[in-house]
Design an enzyme around this catalytic site. Structure first.
Site, short mmCIF file in Angstrom:
data_model
loop_
_atom_site.label_atom_id
_atom_site.label_comp_id
_atom_site.label_asym_id
_atom_site.label_seq_id
_atom_site.Cartn_x
_atom_site.Cartn_y
_atom_site.Cartn_z
CB SER A 295 2.03 -6.43 -3.92
OG SER A 295 0.66 -6.75 -4.23
CB THR A 296 0.31 -2.35 -5.68
OG1 THR A 296 -0.67 -3.21 -5.35
CG2 THR A 296 -0.17 -1.46 -6.56
CG HIS B 35 1.38 -10.12 -4.04
ND1 HIS B 35 0.80 -9.27 -2.89
CD2 HIS B 35 1.87 -11.03 -3.33
CE1 HIS B 35 1.36 -9.66 -1.79
NE2 HIS B 35 1.86 -10.89 -2.02
CG MET C 257 -3.30 -2.77 -0.78
SD MET C 257 -4.29 -2.84 -2.04
CE MET C 257 -4.01 -1.68 -3.50
CG ASP D 198 2.82 -11.77 1.67
OD1 ASP D 198 2.81 -12.50 2.54
OD2 ASP D 198 2.98 -11.85 0.40
#
Length: 371
Positions: free
Chosen positions: A190-191, A217, A310, A313
């Site tokens: 993600s991030t 993401h 973050m 998941d």
């Protein structure tokens, strides 16, 4: 101590709106606003904020140029606001290349369906990157596919800094090959993921022996542009996944934003099924959903990696994979932009290795050699 924020946007309405949201959180403080990139560069040097929120399209100096100038002179975590369009996606990837750490849609209704949830997410993102060390972008040369079309430059490779002296981040364990045989590689992130994925995948040879499923993401408007950029920079083939794709060795399939990517039984590696993400799912695409589908088909023949991001998941999907005999690795804390997703799988006892980003590609290549 509060996190000091500089808000940069040419729209007085948006500057005021973001400033009001930031001010509502007791851990955040707006210390200034700027109307264009040139003002942002000057105020970053004078005010020394902990975080800057930055628009992309502005007069005098645009946001991408401003990010590049700030990161070269007074590095600070920067959160970009972007439109959810194809051009907005390309510009946001350029901003990450310049050194920005994260991005959010500029329209708050695109962040979350609930206004209060959108406000909470914005505050959380600012606090998360505001606690990180400062990064300076380093552009590294990569070998690309032969093409007559000009290629995008590679995304920046963050390097932690303390004061004015650059330091090399501590890395995790260098893993040795286990000798296991694999049929597929999964990577969820993600991030910080766009930079991390590029750093890893550009090191893979054209004849990498397995298909690769990528779950990042990212909004729906961004994944086609990101897949195209990766494909241009990597020796392997990279595409946005589509229903019916037959998995091939040396090919990477990026889960489309707003959708869920699953593996179905077909042939030696399987076939992809891409469906609309349900409203009750927090992540679209979801690492958990892709991992869970693979656990039922390829199980122990899977190598799965969780990178910077973050939240949690991937933890439950990794749990299912581990139960079926798969190998799970996580990026180590020192090299993560956000140590959330890797921490979740590590804390749950699901990861057998914590590996630094600089070492990850080599570790994967060693482990995949027996497949």
């Amino acid at each position: 101590m509060s996190i000091k924020v500089l808000v940069v946007d040419d729209s007085s309405f948006f500057r005021r709106r973001v400033s009001e949201i930031v001010a509502k959180d007791p851990d955040l403080e707006v210390i200034g606003t700027a109307v264009n990139g040139l003002e942002a560069v000057k105020m970053a040097a004078e005010l020394k904020p902990n975080v800057i929120t930055m628009d992309i399209e502005m007069p005098v100096m645009d946001g991408i140029t401003a990010v590049r100038e700030i990161m070269a002179n007074t590095p600070v975590p920067i959160l970009m606001f972007s439109s959810l369009t194809h051009d907005g996606a390309k510009a946001t990837l350029d901003a990450l290349e310049a050194g920005a750490l994260d991005f959010l849609p500029k329209r708050f209704e695109d962040i979350a369906t609930n206004k209060d949830e959108a406000i909470r997410l914005l505050q959380q993102r600012i606090k998360t990157i505001g606690r990180r060390r400062v990064y300076r972008p380093i552009t590294r040369p990569v070998v690309t596919k032969p093409t007559s079309v000009p290629l995008s430059r590679p995304l920046s490779s963050p390097l932690p800094r303390t004061g004015s002296a650059a330091i090399t981040p501590k890395t995790g364990t260098i893993t040795r090959s286990s000798g296991k045989k694999y049929k597929i590689l999964l990577i969820g992130t993600s991030t910080g993921g766009p930079v991390a994925l590029q750093k890893i995948l550009t090191k893979f040879p054209q004849d990498y022996p397995h298909p690769i499923l990528l779950i990042q993401h990212m909004p729906a408007a961004f994944t086609p542009a990101f897949a195209s950029r990766l494909n241009a920079l990597c020796k392997i083939e990279v595409k946005e996944a589509a229903s019916g794709d037959q998995l091939k060795a040396g090919h990477a399939y990026l889960a489309p934003g707003g959708m869920q990517m699953m593996l179905e039984r077909a042939g030696s590696h399987g076939r992809l099924k891409v469906v609309a993400g349900s409203e009750d799912m927090n992540y679209k695409p979801s690492v958990d959903i892709t991992f869970a589908s693979v656990s039922k088909i390829l199980g122990k023949e899977t190598l799965a990696v969780i990178l910077t991001g973050m939240g949690a998941d991937g933890r439950e999907g990794a749990r299912m994979l581990q139960t079926s005999g798969a190998t799970i690795w996580a990026q180590d804390e020192a090299s993560c932009i956000v140590y959330g997703m890797p921490q979740a799988v590590t804390a749950a006892g699901l990861s057998s290795q914590s590996i630094g980003l600089e070492q990850m590609a080599d570790a994967i290549l060693r482990e995949s050699a027996h497949g």
